[in-house]
Design an enzyme around this catalytic site. Sequence first.
Site, PDB file in Angstrom:
ATOM      1  N   ASN A  41      65.657  73.457  21.002  1.00  0.00           N
ATOM      2  CA  ASN A  41      67.010  72.878  20.902  1.00  0.00           C
ATOM      3  C   ASN A  41      67.082  71.821  19.799  1.00  0.00           C
ATOM      4  OD1 ASN A  41      65.739  70.651  21.958  1.00  0.00           O
ATOM      5  ND2 ASN A  41      67.023  70.456  23.776  1.00  0.00           N
ATOM      6  N   LYS A  83      54.148  66.918  34.425  1.00  0.00           N
ATOM      7  CA  LYS A  83      53.142  67.816  33.838  1.00  0.00           C
ATOM      8  C   LYS A  83      52.178  68.321  34.926  1.00  0.00           C
ATOM      9  CE  LYS A  83      54.188  67.725  29.368  1.00  0.00           C
ATOM     10  NZ  LYS A  83      54.461  68.935  28.586  1.00  0.00           N
ATOM     11  N   PHE A 121      56.271  69.122  16.476  1.00  0.00           N
ATOM     12  CA  PHE A 121      55.053  68.759  15.748  1.00  0.00           C
ATOM     13  C   PHE A 121      53.918  69.774  16.003  1.00  0.00           C
ATOM     14  CE2 PHE A 121      51.218  66.040  16.856  1.00  0.00           C
ATOM     15  CZ  PHE A 121      50.594  66.230  15.639  1.00  0.00           C
ATOM     16  N   ILE A 122      53.459  69.890  17.239  1.00  0.00           N
ATOM     17  CA  ILE A 122      52.343  70.803  17.530  1.00  0.00           C
ATOM     18  C   ILE A 122      52.796  72.246  17.300  1.00  0.00           C
ATOM     19  CG2 ILE A 122      50.805  71.672  19.356  1.00  0.00           C
ATOM     20  CD1 ILE A 122      50.844  68.791  20.533  1.00  0.00           C
ATOM     21  N   TYR A 131      56.493  61.290  33.471  1.00  0.00           N
ATOM     22  CA  TYR A 131      56.092  62.303  32.479  1.00  0.00           C
ATOM     23  C   TYR A 131      54.771  62.968  32.918  1.00  0.00           C
ATOM     24  CZ  TYR A 131      53.987  64.079  28.156  1.00  0.00           C
ATOM     25  OH  TYR A 131      53.343  64.857  27.220  1.00  0.00           O
ATOM     26  N   ILE A 170      49.150  57.187  15.107  1.00  0.00           N
ATOM     27  CA  ILE A 170      48.730  57.553  13.747  1.00  0.00           C
ATOM     28  C   ILE A 170      49.950  57.826  12.863  1.00  0.00           C
ATOM     29  CG2 ILE A 170      47.548  59.329  12.360  1.00  0.00           C
ATOM     30  CD1 ILE A 170      45.313  59.315  14.414  1.00  0.00           C
ATOM     31  N   GLY A 183      62.520  68.161  17.381  1.00  0.00           N
ATOM     32  CA  GLY A 183      61.951  68.993  16.311  1.00  0.00           C
ATOM     33  C   GLY A 183      62.982  69.250  15.221  1.00  0.00           C
TER      34      GLY A 183
HETATM   35  N1  LIG Z   1      51.519  64.981  20.703  1.00  0.00           N
HETATM   36  C1  LIG Z   1      50.629  64.691  21.626  1.00  0.00           C
HETATM   37  O1  LIG Z   1      49.723  63.858  21.420  1.00  0.00           O
HETATM   38  C2  LIG Z   1      50.671  65.399  22.971  1.00  0.00           C
HETATM   39  C3  LIG Z   1      49.691  65.056  23.912  1.00  0.00           C
HETATM   40  C4  LIG Z   1      49.701  65.702  25.147  1.00  0.00           C
HETATM   41  C5  LIG Z   1      50.651  66.667  25.421  1.00  0.00           C
HETATM   42  N2  LIG Z   1      51.611  66.967  24.500  1.00  0.00           N
HETATM   43  C6  LIG Z   1      52.599  67.996  24.856  1.00  0.00           C
HETATM   44  O2  LIG Z   1      52.642  68.971  23.816  1.00  0.00           O
HETATM   45  C7  LIG Z   1      53.962  69.512  23.711  1.00  0.00           C
HETATM   46  C8  LIG Z   1      54.449  69.412  22.282  1.00  0.00           C
HETATM   47  O3  LIG Z   1      54.495  68.040  21.926  1.00  0.00           O
HETATM   48  P1  LIG Z   1      54.819  67.526  20.446  1.00  0.00           P
HETATM   49  O4  LIG Z   1      53.997  66.317  20.234  1.00  0.00           O
HETATM   50  O5  LIG Z   1      54.749  68.646  19.505  1.00  0.00           O
HETATM   51  O6  LIG Z   1      56.321  67.042  20.656  1.00  0.00           O
HETATM   52  P2  LIG Z   1      57.636  67.335  19.798  1.00  0.00           P
HETATM   53  O7  LIG Z   1      58.708  66.442  20.348  1.00  0.00           O
HETATM   54  O8  LIG Z   1      57.347  67.265  18.347  1.00  0.00           O
HETATM   55  O9  LIG Z   1      57.955  68.841  20.175  1.00  0.00           O
HETATM   56  C9  LIG Z   1      58.703  69.210  21.307  1.00  0.00           C
HETATM   57  C10 LIG Z   1      59.686  70.267  20.854  1.00  0.00           C
HETATM   58  O10 LIG Z   1      60.433  70.713  21.994  1.00  0.00           O
HETATM   59  C11 LIG Z   1      61.819  70.734  21.686  1.00  0.00           C
HETATM   60  N3  LIG Z   1      62.548  70.514  22.938  1.00  0.00           N
HETATM   61  C12 LIG Z   1      62.575  69.380  23.682  1.00  0.00           C
HETATM   62  N4  LIG Z   1      63.337  69.575  24.780  1.00  0.00           N
HETATM   63  C13 LIG Z   1      63.794  70.860  24.721  1.00  0.00           C
HETATM   64  C14 LIG Z   1      64.627  71.652  25.548  1.00  0.00           C
HETATM   65  N5  LIG Z   1      65.171  71.153  26.674  1.00  0.00           N
HETATM   66  N6  LIG Z   1      64.897  72.924  25.185  1.00  0.00           N
HETATM   67  C15 LIG Z   1      64.374  73.451  24.032  1.00  0.00           C
HETATM   68  N7  LIG Z   1      63.577  72.738  23.204  1.00  0.00           N
HETATM   69  C16 LIG Z   1      63.289  71.466  23.550  1.00  0.00           C
HETATM   70  C17 LIG Z   1      62.010  69.623  20.665  1.00  0.00           C
HETATM   71  O11 LIG Z   1      63.158  69.792  19.843  1.00  0.00           O
HETATM   72  C18 LIG Z   1      60.708  69.725  19.852  1.00  0.00           C
HETATM   73  O12 LIG Z   1      60.858  70.635  18.780  1.00  0.00           O
HETATM   74  C19 LIG Z   1      54.810  68.749  24.722  1.00  0.00           C
HETATM   75  O13 LIG Z   1      54.935  69.519  25.877  1.00  0.00           O
HETATM   76  C20 LIG Z   1      54.017  67.492  24.988  1.00  0.00           C
HETATM   77  O14 LIG Z   1      54.281  66.976  26.274  1.00  0.00           O
HETATM   78  C21 LIG Z   1      51.639  66.358  23.278  1.00  0.00           C
END
Ligand SMILES: NC(=O)c1ccc[n+]([C@@H]2O[C@H](COP(=O)([O-])OP(=O)(O)OC[C@H]3O[C@@H](n4cnc5c(N)ncnc54)[C@H](O)[C@@H]3O)[C@@H](O)[C@H]2O)c1
Length: 309
Positions: A32, A148, A11-12, A144, A188, A36
């Site tokens: 992986n 972090k 997502f991000i 979690y 959301i 995503g």
């Molecule tokens: N969305 C939020 O509100 C939020 C808030 C605080 C922190 N974060 C952090 O931001 C980062 C991105 O979050 P997001 O919301 O985009 O999540 P997301 O799940 O959409 O994205 C994570 C991505 O990492 C990939 N992934 C997961 N494990 C993996 C691995 N072992 N090897 C390779 N790829 C791997 C997934 O396929 C995915 O594409 C994360 O580290 C999350 O902890 C997100």
Amino acid sequence: MKVLVTGGAGFIGSHLVRQLLQSAHQVFVLDNVSSGAWQHLPQGKDTCVCWQMDIRDALAKEKIQQEKFDVIVHLAAQTMVDASIKDPVYDASENIMGTLNVLEAARQCGARVIFASTAAAYGDVVESDLPLLETHELLPQSFYGLTKVGVEKYLALYHEHYGLDYVVFRFANVYGERQGDSGEGGVISIFAKRIAAGQDITIYGDGTQTRDFVYAGDIARGICKAMTTENVNAVYNLSTQTETSLLELVKTLSEVSGCEITTKFDSPREGDIYRSMLSNQKAKTGLGWAPQVSLKEGLQRTIEYFCGN
Ligand SMILES: NC(=O)c1ccc[n+]([C@@H]2O[C@H](COP(=O)([O-])OP(=O)(O)OC[C@H]3O[C@@H](n4cnc5c(N)ncnc54)[C@H](O)[C@@H]3O)[C@@H](O)[C@H]2O)c1
């Protein structure tokens, strides 16, 4: 710049990759695709180099080292609080061991590391401490949050021992297009999908609980600023520093979607915090960053995306 985004198909990551490509950076994505999807990237896999790989894989480290990146944005993670409580070993295997694999590679190629940490690092706080400053005590309530915080400390020591430069971001509740519902901040996307499908929504509690919702495009802009800032080896919150209650959120969703939303209420979920808000003063002064997308505009984009899908 030559930039690697781990988790770039998430997502991000999908917001960040768009902005990096617009600024003509050379972009590599390592993912992986566990949560995503390559379709999240503009024109799928064609605009950047995509490696379908796990961050824990020895080959991933090797490939990163060979490419010699200027910056590694490390977003790939196990992102579910509940999953970390059910299986702390798995959580640590991704979020600690997988991250160390990435940090080792970064150390070898001299890349700056930008790391996605979280508001969950702070744990439960007293409301009089809001908005939370980066200096606030870290008392994570989940594995979690703990992993972090662990990586934040690893980064500080990698800097001390190996001179690796880093920027840590603690994100508030991020929202926007392409968000899944399983990770952090999914309220959301859950609501938007249900509204797009003409379904009712459920609020746990009375709806007066608040969150600090920040648009993913603003998060991506913050990450871009961190790529070149001189104010490195530091931790920044990325947030709007604004509290929005779930009742206000539903009202704005109703306005932007033009739908009458039927809201049900259920008992509060165990462990949910009541209020949340992070200070963004340090990001403003240190990085020259401020959120630009209002909640209304961000929700409009989010609703349009989910209605289109
Ligand atoms: N969305 C939020 O509100 C939020 C808030 C605080 C922190 N974060 C952090 O931001 C980062 C991105 O979050 P997001 O919301 O985009 O999540 P997301 O799940 O959409 O994205 C994570 C991505 O990492 C990939 N992934 C997961 N494990 C993996 C691995 N072992 N090897 C390779 N790829 C791997 C997934 O396929 C995915 O594409 C994360 O580290 C999350 O902890 C997100």
